[in-house]
Design a protein around this motif. Structure first.
Motif, short mmCIF file in Angstrom:
data_model
loop_
_atom_site.label_atom_id
_atom_site.label_comp_id
_atom_site.label_asym_id
_atom_site.label_seq_id
_atom_site.Cartn_x
_atom_site.Cartn_y
_atom_site.Cartn_z
N UNK A 36 0.80 -1.22 0.00
CA UNK A 36 0.00 0.00 0.00
C UNK A 36 0.83 1.28 0.00
N UNK A 37 1.99 1.26 0.67
CA UNK A 37 2.76 2.51 0.77
C UNK A 37 4.13 2.44 0.13
N UNK A 38 4.52 1.28 -0.40
CA UNK A 38 5.82 1.18 -1.07
C UNK A 38 5.63 0.91 -2.57
N UNK A 39 4.77 -0.04 -2.92
CA UNK A 39 4.51 -0.33 -4.34
C UNK A 39 4.18 0.94 -5.13
N UNK A 40 3.32 1.84 -4.63
CA UNK A 40 3.02 3.05 -5.41
C UNK A 40 4.22 3.95 -5.64
N UNK A 41 5.25 3.82 -4.81
CA UNK A 41 6.45 4.64 -4.98
C UNK A 41 7.41 4.05 -6.03
N UNK A 237 -9.81 7.58 10.59
CA UNK A 237 -9.01 8.82 10.59
C UNK A 237 -7.57 8.53 10.98
N UNK A 238 -7.36 7.71 11.99
CA UNK A 238 -6.00 7.36 12.42
C UNK A 238 -5.26 6.62 11.32
N UNK A 239 -5.93 5.70 10.65
CA UNK A 239 -5.31 4.94 9.57
C UNK A 239 -4.97 5.85 8.40
N UNK A 240 -5.86 6.76 8.07
CA UNK A 240 -5.60 7.68 6.97
C UNK A 240 -4.38 8.55 7.26
N UNK A 241 -4.30 9.09 8.46
CA UNK A 241 -3.14 9.91 8.83
C UNK A 241 -1.85 9.08 8.80
N UNK A 242 -1.94 7.86 9.30
CA UNK A 242 -0.78 6.99 9.37
C UNK A 242 -0.27 6.61 7.98
N UNK A 243 -1.18 6.23 7.07
CA UNK A 243 -0.75 5.82 5.73
C UNK A 243 -0.12 6.99 4.97
N UNK A 244 -0.64 8.18 5.17
CA UNK A 244 -0.06 9.36 4.51
C UNK A 244 1.35 9.64 5.04
N UNK A 245 1.53 9.49 6.34
CA UNK A 245 2.85 9.69 6.94
C UNK A 245 3.83 8.62 6.45
N UNK A 246 3.34 7.38 6.33
CA UNK A 246 4.18 6.29 5.84
C UNK A 246 4.59 6.52 4.39
N UNK A 248 5.02 9.39 2.88
CA UNK A 248 6.05 10.44 2.87
C UNK A 248 7.38 9.91 3.38
N UNK A 249 7.31 9.11 4.42
CA UNK A 249 8.54 8.57 5.02
C UNK A 249 9.29 7.69 4.03
N UNK A 250 8.59 6.75 3.42
CA UNK A 250 9.26 5.80 2.54
C UNK A 250 9.64 6.43 1.20
N UNK A 251 8.92 7.48 0.81
CA UNK A 251 9.30 8.17 -0.42
C UNK A 251 10.71 8.74 -0.31
N UNK A 252 11.04 9.29 0.85
CA UNK A 252 12.38 9.84 1.07
C UNK A 252 13.44 8.74 1.00
#
Length: 262
Positions: A36-41, A237-246, A248-252
């Motif tokens: 969910x947060x690495x494949x899209x990158x 809401x917590x999951x949405x905030x968390x996935x967005x932060x993840x 950004x983190x992994x994009x760097x």
């Protein structure tokens, strides 16, 4: 509940199917964080967007990683590993389950945090990576506890750190990332439930309420612990905030390590 496994494409086949399903609460996605947060990158022209195409329902499980080394490597702690890597540039290598996997980006995060360079050796899955690590062909890996615990108990692998804020109950002798001096090495595999975008709020509320109730049961919590994971509920809401932060983190990390899809 009917489980319909749709493997392939680093999670893209299942994600695309759910993203195009009717937003009625009857077709849901249980998604792995690496997909969910690495494949899209890593993949261009992906036919789904991790944020726009899904409505977060709840996080279900989180599993920290464990960094293990072959026993013949002359290090017993994470600081010793970093010191050894700096004294022997280009000598250490690490196994992962594939290019762009959570194991891959997690170790690159450590590389960047510690100012070291360990060579990446990608495998087609955790099984082959573990085989070569046990044989001493590669030096180390970072992965979830279940495949490691039997080999740690047998003395075939040496654990250095758990990539979480706290120690694991199943590996009480292994220090946490903050105890090892690397508090930001906080990496977990997480598994969350999503619905298609535009699913009515009343439907999401019903689903997340039932999930919260189930996750509080001792049966669910004990089963999660047996799997080397933690029942870690997050609201939409917590999951949405968390996935967005993840993201950004992994994009760097991905950009700094110049990681691309194979």
């Amino acid at each position: 509940m009917v489980v319909d496994n749709r493997p392939g494409g680093n999670g893209s086949i299942a994600a695309q199917l759910v993203s195009r399903a009717q937003p009625d609460g009857y077709t849901l996605l249980v998604q792995y964080s690496g997909f969910h947060v690495i494949t899209p990158l890593l993949m261009k022209n992906l036919p789904w967007d991790p944020v726009k195409d899904f409505a977060p329902v709840a996080n279900l499980l989180s599993a920290p990683q464990v960094l293990v080394v072959r026993p013949s490597l002359p290090v017993k702690t994470l600081p010793e590993l970093v010191k050894y890597a700096k004294a022997n540039p280009g000598k250490l290598n690490y196994a992962s389950s594939g290019n762009g996997s959570l194991q891959h980006v997690s170790t690159e995060l450590l590389n960047q945090m510690a100012g070291i360079k360990m060579a990446h050796v990608p495998y087609k899955g955790t099984g082959p990576a573990m085989t070569d690590l046990l044989a001493g062909t590669v030096d180390l890996t970072i992965t979830t506890p279940p495949p490691l615990i039997p080999h740690i108990a047998a003395g075939k692998l040496r654990p250095l750190v758990v990539t979480s804020k706290n120690r694991l109950s199943s590996l009480k002798e292994v220090p946490s990332a903050p105890e090892a001096g690397y508090g930001d090495l906080d990496v977990s595999s997480w598994f969350a439930m999503y619905a298609p975008a535009n699913t009515p709020k009343a439907v999401i509320d019903r689903l997340t309420g039932e999930i919260d109730r189930i996750m509080k049961t001792e049966t669910f919590r004990s089963k999660a612990e047996q799997l080397g994971a933690e029942a870690k509920y997050m609201s939409p809401k917590q999951l949405d905030d968390y996935q967005r932060a993840e993201l950004k983190r992994w994009e760097k990390v991905v950009k700094a390590a110049d990681i691309h899809a194979e």
